[in-house]
Design a protein around this motif. Structure first.
Motif, PDB file in Angstrom:
ATOM      1  N   ARG A   4       0.888  -1.076  -0.080  1.00  0.00           N
ATOM      2  CA  ARG A   4       0.065  -0.181  -0.029  1.00  0.00           C
ATOM      3  C   ARG A   4       0.721   1.205   0.010  1.00  0.00           C
ATOM      4  N   PRO A   5       0.488   2.152  -0.835  1.00  0.00           N
ATOM      5  CA  PRO A   5       1.069   3.489  -0.777  1.00  0.00           C
ATOM      6  C   PRO A   5       1.260   4.280   0.524  1.00  0.00           C
ATOM      7  N   ARG A   6       2.197   4.626   0.864  1.00  0.00           N
ATOM      8  CA  ARG A   6       2.265   5.441   2.306  1.00  0.00           C
ATOM      9  C   ARG A   6       2.462   6.821   2.025  1.00  0.00           C
ATOM     10  N   SER A  11      12.066   7.781  -0.896  1.00  0.00           N
ATOM     11  CA  SER A  11      13.341   7.050  -0.383  1.00  0.00           C
ATOM     12  C   SER A  11      12.972   6.142   0.587  1.00  0.00           C
ATOM     13  N   GLN A  12      11.710   6.386   1.379  1.00  0.00           N
ATOM     14  CA  GLN A  12      11.477   5.499   2.628  1.00  0.00           C
ATOM     15  C   GLN A  12      10.908   4.161   2.064  1.00  0.00           C
ATOM     16  N   LEU A  13      10.796   3.208   2.788  1.00  0.00           N
ATOM     17  CA  LEU A  13       9.861   2.158   2.704  1.00  0.00           C
ATOM     18  C   LEU A  13       8.838   2.066   2.434  1.00  0.00           C
ATOM     19  N   ASP A  14       8.115   1.489   1.491  1.00  0.00           N
ATOM     20  CA  ASP A  14       6.697   1.496   0.876  1.00  0.00           C
ATOM     21  C   ASP A  14       6.311   0.362   0.336  1.00  0.00           C
ATOM     22  N   ARG A  15       6.029  -0.436   0.868  1.00  0.00           N
ATOM     23  CA  ARG A  15       5.952  -1.821   0.566  1.00  0.00           C
ATOM     24  C   ARG A  15       4.671  -1.904  -0.518  1.00  0.00           C
ATOM     25  N   GLY A 141       8.422  -5.533   9.425  1.00  0.00           N
ATOM     26  CA  GLY A 141       9.078  -4.365   9.066  1.00  0.00           C
ATOM     27  C   GLY A 141       8.387  -3.224   8.775  1.00  0.00           C
ATOM     28  N   ASP A 142       6.981  -3.114   8.430  1.00  0.00           N
ATOM     29  CA  ASP A 142       6.359  -2.170   8.028  1.00  0.00           C
ATOM     30  C   ASP A 142       4.727  -2.326   8.196  1.00  0.00           C
ATOM     31  N   ALA A 143       4.277  -1.570   9.176  1.00  0.00           N
ATOM     32  CA  ALA A 143       2.767  -1.859   9.665  1.00  0.00           C
ATOM     33  C   ALA A 143       1.855  -1.751   8.334  1.00  0.00           C
ATOM     34  N   GLY A 144       2.235  -1.131   7.143  1.00  0.00           N
ATOM     35  CA  GLY A 144       1.594  -0.803   6.044  1.00  0.00           C
ATOM     36  C   GLY A 144       1.625  -1.929   5.105  1.00  0.00           C
ATOM     37  N   ALA A 145       2.351  -2.983   5.337  1.00  0.00           N
ATOM     38  CA  ALA A 145       2.588  -4.017   4.418  1.00  0.00           C
ATOM     39  C   ALA A 145       1.750  -4.999   4.451  1.00  0.00           C
ATOM     40  N   ALA A 304      11.960  -8.203  12.019  1.00  0.00           N
ATOM     41  CA  ALA A 304      11.993  -6.911  11.395  1.00  0.00           C
ATOM     42  C   ALA A 304      13.106  -6.431  10.351  1.00  0.00           C
ATOM     43  N   LYS A 305      14.315  -6.855  10.858  1.00  0.00           N
ATOM     44  CA  LYS A 305      15.273  -6.199  10.285  1.00  0.00           C
ATOM     45  C   LYS A 305      15.432  -6.929   8.818  1.00  0.00           C
ATOM     46  N   GLU A 306      15.205  -8.213   8.870  1.00  0.00           N
ATOM     47  CA  GLU A 306      15.055  -9.035   7.457  1.00  0.00           C
ATOM     48  C   GLU A 306      13.958  -8.744   6.711  1.00  0.00           C
ATOM     49  N   ALA A 307      12.883  -8.233   7.226  1.00  0.00           N
ATOM     50  CA  ALA A 307      11.853  -7.702   6.230  1.00  0.00           C
ATOM     51  C   ALA A 307      12.145  -6.423   5.748  1.00  0.00           C
ATOM     52  N   LYS A 308      12.678  -5.532   6.648  1.00  0.00           N
ATOM     53  CA  LYS A 308      13.308  -4.097   5.890  1.00  0.00           C
ATOM     54  C   LYS A 308      14.089  -4.435   4.749  1.00  0.00           C
TER      55      LYS A 308
END
Length: 577
Positions: A4-6, A11-15, A141-145, A304-308
């Motif tokens: 989902r777009p955040r 440049s930040q995570l945006d799964r 790694g990201d609540a929005g994922a 979390a580190k692996e997910a990111k």
């Protein structure tokens, strides 16, 4: 899984953006007739890869325009305050006249004739939430994922079908709606079962959301992990801590059959990255990923580190073949949950995707194949033309890169084909449809089947379309965001998804104003589900309402996807050639 777009910097995570990313036939016509004239019937286009036409509909005259049932009249709006907010009726969005490309001349309202009237669906993301290879584990790694509401995509899409069936006419012209075009990401995991759901929802029939074990739900929402919303449980998960409700009976409700009336007008299909790639990113058919998809093991969480790290790799397109995911699954084999294997989850090739559209059981209101023909089946190409009306040709592109990665591009062969079609139809207007918008087309991964076929980005597509003055609009999705941009000689119209809030589709009407200008009217519509929800109402309609409200409250969601006023309900002016 679609990311989902955040509302963060690029440049930040945006799964969900990366997997966004990674994430028409008979029209109300006019065709030189005044609004109120009979609508034209569909005919096959004589150009390359023509679509088969449906039977002509009964003649229907235009009626007085009305915004009823659209966002001109009302838009869902939050009530109260707090972590979880309920929805109710809100004020509608106005129509904005955009004269970026041509002057808005007085008196045009009384002169217009209608050239086209149709609906765009995009990014439905019908989702098998029990699929072994969903990427829910990225939520570490990201609540929005991960979306708490994605188990409700089937009742949600049926409510959208019901909206179009009730609407029937364009709100700007009153001309009958001629067709629906879906601009890709119709399913989510490139799984046969999700394609079956999509074809049945739009053509009509019964859909069974349950996969795997026919008696028991086998997904993350009964995993016992606080990472995910457990609606049936007293577990104090992270979503309940934000105000998400406990809803007894929810998991039983989401696995019950769903009934769709099907669209009451013809519809067409465009291919998206989630329709052809696992998770919208990875080629799967005949690979380790494909085998895993139909297997009996499911990974639910990782550090979390692996997910990111994995998400950053996807965002940068460093692993289009999915070797990192393959290594991840192998490394965490002992931590997986056992689930029931289901062969209906098998990933599909492009030819299998076309063959399913050509199956007579999915014809509905037509046309047979919904744009795809035997020629597409033989060649494996997923681009085609179709007849919108006497004066308008439709062109559906395939912007998904079969080599992998969620961003799009066109191969040289398809780009040359597009140029040839526009030359052949130089005396007609053209509408171009694709999944990816221009700003999401920078993927140069070679096509494994045609490694010498160079890939071309969005800027090159814009330049090509600008060389043909018959192009009126390039209509797309993928970004899950409403965005309308002038492109010098045409308009680029991107529409928000129907999985991320605000869950919209778009009506597009085109008129000749007979004053040297063309108008393209865009009007957003929500599903027919009521705004107000009742946590005790787990009927199909109740679940469709809940789908919208849960999406609004989804952690990590981007609150800007509806766009500005100039991206929503508009009148877009163009010079008449």
């Amino acid at each position: 899984m679609h990311r989902r777009p955040r509302r963060t910097a690029a440049s930040q995570l945006d799964r969900r953006t990366f997997l966004a990313a990674a994430g028409a036939v008979t029209t109300a016509t006019g065709l030189g007739l005044a609004v109120g004239a009979d609508d034209g019937s569909a005919v096959a286009d004589p150009g390359p890869a023509p679509a088969t036409s449906p039977a002509p509909p009964a003649a229907a005259s235009a009626a007085a325009p009305t915004g009823a049932g659209t966002t001109l009249a009302s838009v869902a709006a939050p009530r109260g305050s707090g972590g979880y907010r309920r929805l109710g009726d809100g004020p509608g969005w106005p129509r904005i006249v955009r004269a970026d490309l041509a002057e808005a001349r007085n008196g045009r309202e009384g002169k217009r004739t209608t050239l086209a009237s149709f609906v765009q669906f995009t990014d439905l993301h019908l989702t098998d939430v029990q699929h072994p290879l969903r990427y829910e584990f990225f939520r570490a790694g990201d609540a929005g994922a991960w979306r708490p509401h994605e188990a409700l995509t089937l009742p949600g899409v049926v409510a959208l079908v019901e909206r179009v069936n009730k609407l029937r006419r364009g709100p700007a012209t009153g001309a009958p709606l001629g067709f629906v075009m879906t601009t890709g990401d119709n399913g989510d995991e490139n799984a046969k079962i999700e394609l079956d759901w999509f074809l049945t929802a739009l053509s009509g029939g019964r859909l069974n959301p349950n996969t795997g074990d026919p008696q028991h739900y086998e997904g993350v929402q009964n995993s016992g992990l606080k990472l995910f919303w457990h609606p049936d449980s007293s577990l104090r998960d992270q979503d309940k801590q934000l105000g998400y409700p406990r809803i007894n009976g929810y998991l039983d409700a989401i696995t019950r059959r769903v009934n769709s009336p099907g669209l009451n007008i013809p519809w067409y299909s465009t291919f998206g990255n989630h329709d052809g790639l696992s998770g919208g990113c990875y080629p799967a058919a005949g690979t380790f990923i494909g085998d895993f998809a139909v297997g009996g093991r499911k990974l639910q969480t990782i550090p979390a580190k692996e997910a990111k790290w994995l998400m950053e790799g996807e965002a940068n397109g460093v692993d289009p073949k999915g070797k990192r995911i393959e290594a991840l699954l192998k490394a965490h084999k002992k931590e997986m949950r056992s689930v029931t294997p289901d062969p209906r989850r098998v990933p599909l090739t492009a030819r299998q995707y076309v063959a399913a559209h050509l199956d007579p059981q999915h014809t509905g209101h037509g046309p047979v194949g919904h744009g795809y023909t035997r020629a597409n089946l033989d060649s494996g190409n997923l681009y085609y033309t179709f007849r919108v009306s006497e004066k308008v040709i439709g062109i559906s592109l395939d912007s998904t890169d079969p080599g992998g990665h969620y961003q799009g591009s066109l191969g040289t062969t398809q780009l040359n084909w597009l140029d040839g079609v526009l030359k052949q139809h130089k005396d007609e207007y053209a509408l171009v449809f694709s999944h990816h918008p221009s700003w999401s087309m920078d993927n140069t991964t070679p096509d494994p089947a045609s490694p010498r076929d160079k890939r071309h980005g969005g800027d090159e597509v814009i330049a090509l379309l600008q060389r043909h003055n018959n192009v009126l609009a390039w209509i797309n999705g993928h970004s899950h965001r409403n965005r309308i941009r002038p492109r010098g000689t045409f308009w680029e119209i991107a529409t928000a998804s129907h999985i991320d809030y605000p869950q919209l589709a778009r009506v597009i009407e085109i008129t000749d104003n007979h004053d040297g200008t063309i108008s393209l009217f865009t009007t957003l519509v929500e599903s027919a589900a009521p705004y107000r929800t009742d946590f005790h109402d787990l009927s199909q309609t109740g679940l469709a309402s809940l789908y919208r409200e849960l999406a609004f409250n989804s952690p990590g969601s981007d609150t800007t996807l509806s766009g500005t006023e100039t991206d929503r309900n508009t009148e877009l002016l163009l010079k008449r050639r």
